[in-house]
Write a protein that holds these residues in place. Sequence first.
Motif, PDB file in Angstrom:
ATOM      1  N   LEU A  79       8.412  -3.072   2.996  1.00 48.42           N
ATOM      2  CA  LEU A  79       7.267  -2.177   3.140  1.00 48.42           C
ATOM      3  C   LEU A  79       7.523  -1.115   4.203  1.00 48.42           C
ATOM      4  CD1 LEU A  79       4.335  -1.582   2.285  1.00 48.42           C
ATOM      5  CD2 LEU A  79       3.586  -3.119   4.122  1.00 48.42           C
ATOM      6  N   SER A  80       8.216  -1.489   5.257  1.00 50.00           N
ATOM      7  CA  SER A  80       8.460  -0.552   6.353  1.00 50.00           C
ATOM      8  C   SER A  80       9.316   0.633   5.925  1.00 50.00           C
ATOM      9  CB  SER A  80       9.126  -1.277   7.530  1.00 50.00           C
ATOM     10  OG  SER A  80      10.427  -1.701   7.198  1.00 50.00           O
ATOM     11  N   LYS A  81      10.088   0.454   4.843  1.00 45.53           N
ATOM     12  CA  LYS A  81      10.940   1.546   4.380  1.00 45.53           C
ATOM     13  C   LYS A  81      10.116   2.780   3.998  1.00 45.53           C
ATOM     14  CE  LYS A  81      14.662  -1.453   2.761  1.00 45.53           C
ATOM     15  NZ  LYS A  81      15.432  -1.959   1.584  1.00 45.53           N
ATOM     16  N   ASN A  82       8.867   2.542   3.601  1.00 45.57           N
ATOM     17  CA  ASN A  82       8.003   3.672   3.254  1.00 45.57           C
ATOM     18  C   ASN A  82       7.619   4.497   4.471  1.00 45.57           C
ATOM     19  OD1 ASN A  82       7.876   2.904   0.504  1.00 45.57           O
ATOM     20  ND2 ASN A  82       6.304   1.401   0.974  1.00 45.57           N
TER      21      ASN A  82
ATOM     22  N   PHE B 139       0.214   2.846  12.241  1.00 44.65           N
ATOM     23  CA  PHE B 139      -0.288   3.121  10.890  1.00 44.65           C
ATOM     24  C   PHE B 139      -1.241   2.000  10.469  1.00 44.65           C
ATOM     25  CE2 PHE B 139       4.032   4.829  11.207  1.00 44.65           C
ATOM     26  CZ  PHE B 139       3.805   6.168  10.919  1.00 44.65           C
ATOM     27  N   PRO B 140      -2.571   2.243  10.563  1.00 42.22           N
ATOM     28  CA  PRO B 140      -3.547   1.201  10.199  1.00 42.22           C
ATOM     29  C   PRO B 140      -3.345   0.651   8.787  1.00 42.22           C
ATOM     30  CG  PRO B 140      -4.638   3.024  11.313  1.00 42.22           C
ATOM     31  CD  PRO B 140      -3.230   3.464  11.062  1.00 42.22           C
ATOM     32  N   GLU B 141      -3.003   1.552   7.846  1.00 43.02           N
ATOM     33  CA  GLU B 141      -2.861   1.062   6.476  1.00 43.02           C
ATOM     34  C   GLU B 141      -1.704   0.084   6.348  1.00 43.02           C
ATOM     35  OE1 GLU B 141      -0.483   4.920   6.604  1.00 43.02           O
ATOM     36  OE2 GLU B 141      -2.315   4.112   7.477  1.00 43.02           O
ATOM     37  N   PHE B 142      -0.667   0.263   7.172  1.00 43.26           N
ATOM     38  CA  PHE B 142       0.448  -0.686   7.166  1.00 43.26           C
ATOM     39  C   PHE B 142      -0.038  -2.070   7.607  1.00 43.26           C
ATOM     40  CE2 PHE B 142       4.001  -2.904   9.135  1.00 43.26           C
ATOM     41  CZ  PHE B 142       5.021  -2.739   8.210  1.00 43.26           C
ATOM     42  N   LYS B 143      -0.851  -2.085   8.646  1.00 41.79           N
ATOM     43  CA  LYS B 143      -1.391  -3.351   9.141  1.00 41.79           C
ATOM     44  C   LYS B 143      -2.239  -4.041   8.074  1.00 41.79           C
ATOM     45  CE  LYS B 143      -4.280  -5.337  12.796  1.00 41.79           C
ATOM     46  NZ  LYS B 143      -5.110  -6.098  11.835  1.00 41.79           N
ATOM     47  N   TYR B 144      -3.084  -3.270   7.368  1.00 40.60           N
ATOM     48  CA  TYR B 144      -3.944  -3.863   6.354  1.00 40.60           C
ATOM     49  C   TYR B 144      -3.130  -4.503   5.232  1.00 40.60           C
ATOM     50  CZ  TYR B 144      -7.609  -1.145   8.644  1.00 40.60           C
ATOM     51  OH  TYR B 144      -8.467  -0.610   9.555  1.00 40.60           O
TER      52      TYR B 144
ATOM     53  N   VAL C  88      -4.968  -8.815  -7.057  1.00 37.71           N
ATOM     54  CA  VAL C  88      -5.540  -7.519  -6.711  1.00 37.71           C
ATOM     55  C   VAL C  88      -5.568  -7.299  -5.213  1.00 37.71           C
ATOM     56  CG1 VAL C  88      -6.913  -7.318  -8.796  1.00 37.71           C
ATOM     57  CG2 VAL C  88      -7.926  -8.396  -6.803  1.00 37.71           C
ATOM     58  N   PHE C  89      -5.655  -8.361  -4.427  1.00 41.01           N
ATOM     59  CA  PHE C  89      -5.632  -8.183  -2.982  1.00 41.01           C
ATOM     60  C   PHE C  89      -4.280  -7.647  -2.523  1.00 41.01           C
ATOM     61  CE2 PHE C  89      -9.107 -11.417  -1.586  1.00 41.01           C
ATOM     62  CZ  PHE C  89     -10.043 -10.599  -2.194  1.00 41.01           C
ATOM     63  N   LEU C  90      -3.229  -7.913  -3.288  1.00 41.45           N
ATOM     64  CA  LEU C  90      -1.900  -7.488  -2.860  1.00 41.45           C
ATOM     65  C   LEU C  90      -1.543  -6.093  -3.318  1.00 41.45           C
ATOM     66  CD1 LEU C  90       0.131 -10.757  -3.421  1.00 41.45           C
ATOM     67  CD2 LEU C  90      -1.066  -9.965  -1.389  1.00 41.45           C
ATOM     68  N   LEU C  91      -2.336  -5.492  -4.181  1.00 41.94           N
ATOM     69  CA  LEU C  91      -2.027  -4.157  -4.666  1.00 41.94           C
ATOM     70  C   LEU C  91      -2.401  -3.119  -3.625  1.00 41.94           C
ATOM     71  CD1 LEU C  91      -3.243  -4.482  -8.339  1.00 41.94           C
ATOM     72  CD2 LEU C  91      -0.894  -4.459  -7.525  1.00 41.94           C
ATOM     73  N   VAL C  92      -1.480  -2.167  -3.412  1.00 45.73           N
ATOM     74  CA  VAL C  92      -1.711  -1.151  -2.384  1.00 45.73           C
ATOM     75  C   VAL C  92      -2.371   0.051  -3.020  1.00 45.73           C
ATOM     76  CG1 VAL C  92      -0.622   0.286  -0.645  1.00 45.73           C
ATOM     77  CG2 VAL C  92       0.335  -1.947  -1.196  1.00 45.73           C
ATOM     78  N   GLN C  93      -3.605   0.274  -2.687  1.00 46.30           N
ATOM     79  CA  GLN C  93      -4.345   1.423  -3.193  1.00 46.30           C
ATOM     80  C   GLN C  93      -4.883   2.200  -1.997  1.00 46.30           C
ATOM     81  OE1 GLN C  93      -4.602   2.156  -6.470  1.00 46.30           O
ATOM     82  NE2 GLN C  93      -3.294   0.430  -6.967  1.00 46.30           N
ATOM     83  N   SER C  94      -5.738   3.173  -2.262  1.00 45.42           N
ATOM     84  CA  SER C  94      -6.343   3.929  -1.159  1.00 45.42           C
ATOM     85  C   SER C  94      -7.279   3.026  -0.380  1.00 45.42           C
ATOM     86  CB  SER C  94      -7.131   5.115  -1.707  1.00 45.42           C
ATOM     87  OG  SER C  94      -8.144   4.658  -2.560  1.00 45.42           O
ATOM     88  N   PHE C  95      -7.415   3.321   0.908  1.00 44.98           N
ATOM     89  CA  PHE C  95      -8.215   2.481   1.783  1.00 44.98           C
ATOM     90  C   PHE C  95      -9.514   3.195   2.145  1.00 44.98           C
ATOM     91  CE2 PHE C  95      -5.225  -0.850   2.638  1.00 44.98           C
ATOM     92  CZ  PHE C  95      -4.016  -0.259   2.303  1.00 44.98           C
ATOM     93  N   LEU C  96     -10.633   2.499   1.951  1.00 45.41           N
ATOM     94  CA  LEU C  96     -11.943   3.025   2.316  1.00 45.41           C
ATOM     95  C   LEU C  96     -12.486   2.179   3.449  1.00 45.41           C
ATOM     96  CD1 LEU C  96     -13.348   3.521  -1.279  1.00 45.41           C
ATOM     97  CD2 LEU C  96     -12.238   5.198   0.188  1.00 45.41           C
ATOM     98  N   PHE C  97     -12.907   2.803   4.494  1.00 48.46           N
ATOM     99  CA  PHE C  97     -13.226   2.064   5.707  1.00 48.46           C
ATOM    100  C   PHE C  97     -14.741   1.984   5.955  1.00 48.46           C
ATOM    101  CE2 PHE C  97      -9.201   4.264   6.178  1.00 48.46           C
ATOM    102  CZ  PHE C  97      -8.360   3.193   6.398  1.00 48.46           C
ATOM    103  N   ALA C  98     -15.164   0.868   6.525  1.00 46.39           N
ATOM    104  CA  ALA C  98     -16.552   0.715   6.938  1.00 46.39           C
ATOM    105  C   ALA C  98     -16.732   1.364   8.302  1.00 46.39           C
ATOM    106  CB  ALA C  98     -16.899  -0.770   7.027  1.00 46.39           C
TER     107      ALA C  98
END
Length: 655
Positions: free
Chosen positions: A97-100, A467-472, A10-20
């Motif tokens: 991943l970068s292709k996206n 792109f922060p989400e790319f880094k995550y 589940v850690f590897l699945l890319v879903q929406s990101f919610l930030f603290a």
Amino acid sequence: MKISRLIILVFLLVQSFLFAQNKEVLFTIDNHPYYTDEFLRVYNKNLDLVKDDSQKNLDNYLELFLGYKLKVEKANKIGLQYGVSYQTELKSYRTQLSKNYLNDSKVTNKLVQEAYDRMQKEVRASHILVLVDEGASPEDTLKAYNKINDIKNRLSGGEDFVKVAQKFSEDPSVKDNNGDLGYFSAFRMVYPFENAAFNTNVGSLSKPFRTRFGYHLLKVTDKRDNRGEITVAHIMIVKPTVPDNQLEAKAKQTIEDVYQKIQQGEAFETLAQQFSEDKSSAPKGGVLQRFGSGQLSSEEFENVAFSLQNNNDISKPFQSQFGWHIVKLIDKHPVQTLDAMKAELEEKVRRDERSMLITNSLTKKYRAKYTHSSNQKMLTAVKKTVTADFYAQTWETPLNLRDYNKTILTIEKVKDVTAEDFLNFIQVQQKSKIKTAPVSKLVDELFEKFVDEQLTVYHTDNLENEFPEFKYVMDEYRDGLLLFDLMEKEIWTKAKMDSLGLANYFEQNIKNYQWKKRYNVNIFSSTDKKIIAKAKKFLDKRKSVDYIKEQLNKDGKINVMVKSGLFEEDYDILPSYNKLVKGVSSVATKDQYHFVVEVLEVKEIEAKKLTECTGKVINDYQQFLEANWVDELKKEFKIQVDQAVFQKVKNQLQK
């Protein structure tokens, strides 16, 4: 699935990101800090994916997250991050991943529309191939080009395409298909081949064209409306692995018997479960994954399947290269609307050779986005080193490159690219067989190409910053990949290779590996209770299976079928009997079928041998090792959790 493996997944699945909103240290492992923002992001992201409510509990989830990070720390401690295979796979994933993030919507939309328009049709074509590598020498390329033109002249002169293909085509499959590639639609062939097929009229021969495989000539033999995709179920009796007339006759008789029972009104799905030898589909009533033209290895199977007109239509038995089949139509799926297919088509375009058109468009955007400047003095120096040997692919970079270790290109005032890099680029480009002359003009052309490449590299290298989400995602994949390598090293391989430990674990837990009561039986089934009653009478008289089938299956009707083997007590009809003993059972009924069972042998409950349950024991042993391993890691590393910060996290999530 083990908890830790679930967490990895589940850690590897890319879903929406919610930030603290606030970033604080939640815990440390050997003074390495882990922050609340990562914990909150991962928890929120995976909340809907975790079905076990205990893992949604924050205290439990912190333990899981802490265990996960402990394993990552262990992996780094023993140096797995330096492994060649790890570095290679991480680089490969980042590239994928970068292709996206490397896309031009205008060009992409145009390519999507073109592909969708082509998907309305299916083309049947034959081809002749003359092999030549993409980086072949000019002499070899010219040789191949002349050969394909000679072949074209033969065909234009009236020679038979099949005979010419058999004689001259270098496609290994020509000996089996005479060059006929069957029907296909968009994305089924490499893009240049697809272009030639869709742009050539039926009955016409294409001009010679090149793909990465070589030069082709293509003849279009038909075009038709796309049949879409189809869902079918089938019953299959496998072709004998070695030629044997008796076995082949038995296979044919079996499929005909099954077909007769279908004609008598018995359920297709039940018969598939009982008799189909396609182990992957039989438990599902014979249902196959939906498919379109050209997607299966059997054209015979496809044609029969698509010939069925209405849902629940059933074919007669037919033979393919794999065996005998009966097919039932479940549903037909016409080509969907463009809106419904757009996301899927965009992904296919990105994976296809069409993506080069997008790349060319992107390089123009990068030139406008990133400031860049060139050192004309160094460019002039490079020009002086390049000679006409380039055209013969024999040019070499200067032996002493020290004078060229100077900046020739600067991007965004932060990245300097040296003239040495450009010289190496020029050497590689010889394989492209560029003919631009004179040499000074050639170098200018290559420099522009080099600038485009470097701007793309710069953009790609800075995705984490833009792109922060790319880094995550990269951070999570990096940790997950390390953890898989660690688990392979410390747990999974050990469990498989530690034969003594495995045997000891098996003996200590033998109660978990028991056979249920088993019966060696012949199970007779029929939809006609009178037939089963007759079968029981024959069994009571100790008549053989073959005798009973011969007596009851007459006049072209299959009235009774028999399943023989050693089965556990909960198999099929067996649980319907309170107590089975050696001999002949009473008649039992389940669904629309009636059964009688001949019990040849009864095996009482007994322990399995290790060889009879090796897979399950290994899996259980892995779980045992892992559970103890986490406890050991907690002793190896110093862990400090800031409970006050954790309480803030709880409060934030409970709002």
